[in-house]
Design a protein around this motif. Structure first.
Motif, short mmCIF file in Angstrom:
data_model
loop_
_atom_site.label_atom_id
_atom_site.label_comp_id
_atom_site.label_asym_id
_atom_site.label_seq_id
_atom_site.Cartn_x
_atom_site.Cartn_y
_atom_site.Cartn_z
N PRO A 163 27.91 -129.12 -5.88
CA PRO A 163 28.96 -128.08 -5.77
C PRO A 163 28.66 -126.85 -6.62
CG PRO A 163 29.94 -130.24 -6.17
CD PRO A 163 28.47 -130.40 -6.36
N SER A 164 27.95 -127.06 -7.71
CA SER A 164 27.64 -125.92 -8.59
C SER A 164 26.81 -124.90 -7.85
CB SER A 164 26.87 -126.41 -9.83
OG SER A 164 27.63 -127.35 -10.53
N ALA A 165 25.82 -125.41 -7.09
CA ALA A 165 24.97 -124.49 -6.33
C ALA A 165 25.78 -123.79 -5.25
CB ALA A 165 23.82 -125.27 -5.69
N LEU A 183 30.29 -116.25 -5.48
CA LEU A 183 30.75 -115.34 -6.54
C LEU A 183 31.25 -114.05 -5.92
CD1 LEU A 183 28.04 -115.76 -9.32
CD2 LEU A 183 30.16 -117.00 -8.97
N LYS A 184 32.21 -113.44 -6.62
CA LYS A 184 32.75 -112.17 -6.13
C LYS A 184 32.58 -111.08 -7.16
CE LYS A 184 36.08 -114.41 -3.15
NZ LYS A 184 37.48 -114.76 -2.91
N SER A 185 31.93 -111.41 -8.25
CA SER A 185 31.76 -110.43 -9.31
C SER A 185 30.45 -109.65 -9.10
CB SER A 185 31.72 -111.15 -10.66
OG SER A 185 30.54 -111.93 -10.73
N ALA A 186 30.14 -108.86 -10.14
CA ALA A 186 28.91 -108.07 -10.07
C ALA A 186 27.68 -108.96 -10.07
CB ALA A 186 28.86 -107.12 -11.27
N ARG A 187 27.89 -110.22 -10.48
CA ARG A 187 26.75 -111.13 -10.54
C ARG A 187 26.44 -111.74 -9.16
NH1 ARG A 187 30.00 -112.71 -14.88
NH2 ARG A 187 29.16 -112.08 -16.90
N ALA A 205 27.13 -118.33 -12.23
CA ALA A 205 28.43 -118.80 -11.71
C ALA A 205 29.30 -119.36 -12.84
CB ALA A 205 28.20 -119.88 -10.65
N ASP A 206 28.63 -120.08 -13.75
CA ASP A 206 29.38 -120.62 -14.90
C ASP A 206 29.95 -119.48 -15.74
OD1 ASP A 206 28.86 -123.14 -14.08
OD2 ASP A 206 27.25 -123.53 -15.55
N GLU A 237 21.00 -117.09 -19.73
CA GLU A 237 22.27 -117.01 -19.00
C GLU A 237 23.13 -118.26 -19.23
OE1 GLU A 237 23.26 -114.36 -17.70
OE2 GLU A 237 21.34 -113.33 -17.97
N LYS A 238 22.43 -119.39 -19.37
CA LYS A 238 23.19 -120.61 -19.59
C LYS A 238 23.88 -120.58 -20.96
CE LYS A 238 22.94 -125.56 -19.04
NZ LYS A 238 22.16 -126.71 -18.61
N ILE A 239 23.14 -120.02 -21.94
CA ILE A 239 23.75 -119.89 -23.27
C ILE A 239 24.96 -118.94 -23.21
CG2 ILE A 239 23.39 -118.94 -25.58
CD1 ILE A 239 20.51 -120.05 -25.39
N ALA A 240 24.74 -117.84 -22.45
CA ALA A 240 25.86 -116.89 -22.30
C ALA A 240 27.05 -117.58 -21.64
CB ALA A 240 25.40 -115.69 -21.48
N ALA A 241 26.71 -118.39 -20.60
CA ALA A 241 27.80 -119.12 -19.92
C ALA A 241 28.48 -120.08 -20.88
CB ALA A 241 27.24 -119.87 -18.72
N ALA A 242 27.67 -120.76 -21.72
CA ALA A 242 28.25 -121.70 -22.67
C ALA A 242 29.15 -120.97 -23.67
CB ALA A 242 27.14 -122.45 -23.40
N LYS A 243 28.66 -119.78 -24.10
CA LYS A 243 29.50 -119.00 -25.04
C LYS A 243 30.81 -118.62 -24.38
CE LYS A 243 25.84 -116.90 -27.86
NZ LYS A 243 26.18 -117.56 -29.11
N LEU A 244 30.69 -118.18 -23.12
CA LEU A 244 31.93 -117.83 -22.42
C LEU A 244 32.82 -119.06 -22.25
CD1 LEU A 244 30.55 -115.39 -19.73
CD2 LEU A 244 32.18 -114.83 -21.54
N GLY A 245 32.19 -120.20 -21.93
CA GLY A 245 32.95 -121.44 -21.79
C GLY A 245 33.63 -121.83 -23.09
N ALA A 246 32.87 -121.65 -24.20
CA ALA A 246 33.45 -121.99 -25.50
C ALA A 246 34.62 -121.06 -25.82
CB ALA A 246 32.39 -121.88 -26.59
N LYS A 247 34.38 -119.77 -25.51
CA LYS A 247 35.46 -118.81 -25.76
C LYS A 247 36.68 -119.14 -24.90
CE LYS A 247 36.34 -113.85 -25.98
NZ LYS A 247 35.82 -112.51 -25.67
#
Lengths: 404, 139
Positions: free
Chosen positions: A52-54, A60-64, A112-113, B93-103
């Protein structure tokens, strides 16, 4: 020759080759169809792509979104290449492609995350704002209710204080009333005891008086200590005892007083009577009956054997009548008794003495003495007071004031 | 003279591939070292330890690339360094995502905390209303 041998050899080979061609083809095909085990990296990429993550990375609907889509597309190409290389048994290439594809796909998933994280942050911020608004509203309501409770508590406290004050006032009032009642009862007992003093109850009803005095003292002490109920009871008892003492002493005291009065009056009467010229005064008693006897020699009023007062001699009745009419002596019953020398017949002496006594009675009544107070009798020759040459003194009129 | 020139040119021609290969090795070494430094930087950035496995993979691949470079398998090294770059990008990007997740988690915890306070306040309000009614006030 040589060429022929060579050709023969070649043809032989070809023939043999043709004969083994199906076998070789089968071998080649079997070699081709017998895939080598799929690299774990490829399997991992396939699993990740199916996750599902993929899928989320493509939504996504953002700039990314564009970058993520590009990464997924690139990953898909690498996946396909990896699969192709695997099928062609180029496992190293397959693995390299799978690893690269996985990196790109995970990159997309990380984007996405990030989107998801930002979305959560926005949602949390919104929630925080909502919660803050609601908290402010609820807190405002709570403050208002608490303020109302505070006021209600103050009101209740004020009511309690008012009740307490009223109770205290009531208690004070009751205490004051009790104190007042007690003081009143103690005063009543003191008055009763003073009343008892007036009849000399300490003498004539000593036991009751002493008990009353002791109880009164106890009541006064209890009043001082603020023990009003006990003080009231003691005061009531003291008053009752004092009244008992009065009741017991009063008749005795009255009798004594009366006797004293009578005695004093009799003394005064005696003194006044003694001042009357020609009158001899004596006091005696007949049983319980006390007597003041004014003895008037008969010759001062009567001539010999006469029963009527000799004119000109009745003046001495004036002071006697005045004495008898005095207010102090109005209640004395008076006997006028005639006596005579015992010589002669007793009947004639009785008649003489009675007549003389009646003459005196008449004389006194004519001077305003109440006839009801006066009784005249003749005793004849009884009660001789002298003999011999003084025996004429037996002829006499005795005006006797009687008292008890 | 011509003979010398010819020899020189021959030697030069023969030495060009060797020089080129030496330059490529240096270039790959620099790339590998840059990637190692990048891995270290990323590890420091990874406060949430969200990319531990991926960083291990990255370092393993760099070691492998280094070995291949030593074996002068430069094409294979480039394949791996390209992958390492992609992996590093992914890790970043994963680290950034983790930071955002943590925040986000921190904010959500804050929301939960505020909600708990709100719930307590609501409960207090209910209790206060009951108390007010008990004291004779209107509801």
């Amino acid at each position: 020759m040589s060429n022929l041998r060579i050709r023969s050899f070649v043809m032989n080979k070809i023939t043999r080759g043709l004969s083994i061609l199906p076998l070789a083809a089968t071998l080649v095909l079997s070699q081709g169809c017998a895939l080598k085990p799929k690299p774990s990296e490829l399997e991992a990429l396939e699993r990740l792509r199916a996750s599902p993550s993929a899928a989320a990375a493509l939504k996504l609907k953002s700039a990314r979104a564009k970058t993520a889509a590009g990464l997924v597309k690139s990953s898909d190409e690498l996946l396909k290449r990896s699969q192709d290389k695997w099928r062609s048994s180029d496992l190293d290439e397959s693995t390299d492609a799978a690893l690269m594809g996985r990196a790109k796909l995970m990159h997309a998933i990380a984007l996405a995350d990030q989107d998801a994280g930002e979305q959560r942050i926005r949602q949390a911020d919104d929630d925080l704002n909502d919660v803050a608004d609601e908290q402010a509203s609820v807190q405002k309501d709570l403050d208002a209710v608490n303020e109302a409770i505070g006021l209600l508590n103050q009101t209740a406290q004020a009511k309690e204080e008012q009740k307490s004050i009223e109770a205290q006032m009531e208690a004070d009032r009751k205490l004051s009333a009790d104190k007042s009642d007690t003081a009143e009862k103690v005063s009543a007992a003191e008055l009763a005891l003073k009343t008892a003093d007036t009849v000399q109850a300490s003498t004539y009803a000593k036991a009751e008086y002493t008990a009353a005095a002791d109880t009164l003292a106890r009541a006064q002490a209890e009043l001082q200590q603020g023990n009003f109920r006990a003080a009231q009871m003691s005061a009531d008892i003291a008053r009752k005892k004092a009244e008992d003492a009065v009741a017991a002493a009063q008749p005795i005291y009255a009798e004594k007083t009366k006797a004293d009065d009578n005695r004093a009056r009799a003394d005064m009467l005696t003194r006044e009577a003694s001042t009357i010229a020609g009158v001899e005064v004596r006091r005696d008693a007949r049983g319980a009956l006390q007597r003041i006897v004014l003895m008037i020699p008969a010759d001062q009023l009567f001539t010999k054997k006469q029963t009527m007062i000799t004119p000109g001699r009745d003046a001495m009745l004036d002071p006697i009548a005045t004495l008898m009419k005095k207010k102090e002596y109005m209640n004395y019953p008076v006997q006028i008794v005639g006596f005579a020398d015992a010589r002669g017949s007793s009947s004639s002496l009785l008649a003489l003495t009675l007549a003389r006594a009646q003459s005196v009675q008449t004389g006194l009544m004519s001077r305003g003495v109440d006839s009801k107070r006066v009784m005249a009798t003749g005793q004849g020759g009884a009660e001789q007071v002298a003999s011999g040459k003084d025996r004429s003194r037996n002829n006499r009129i005795e005006i006797i004031f009687l008292y008890q | 003279m011509h003979r010398y020139a010819t020899c020189f040119l021959l030697l030069a021609t023969l030495s060009i591939p060797a020089l080129a290969r030496a330059g490529e090795a240096d270039d790959l070494q620099r790339i590998i070292e840059d990637n190692r430094q990048t891995a270290n930087d990323l590890e420091r950035l990874d406060e949430q330890k969200a990319a531990g496995t991926e960083l291990n993979d990255l370092r393993t691949w760099l070691d492998r690339a280094w070995n291949l470079r030593s074996q002068e398998k430069y094409d294979d090294v480039r394949v791996i360094t390209d992958r390492c770059k992609a992996q590093a990008d992914m890790i970043r990007e994963k680290i950034a995502a983790a930071k955002l997740g943590a925040k986000a988690a921190q904010k959500e915890a804050e929301v939960a905390h505020k909600r708990a306070i709100l719930d307590r306040t609501k409960k207090a309000l209910e209790n206060a209303k009951v108390q007010k009614i008990r004291l004779g006030g209107k509801a």
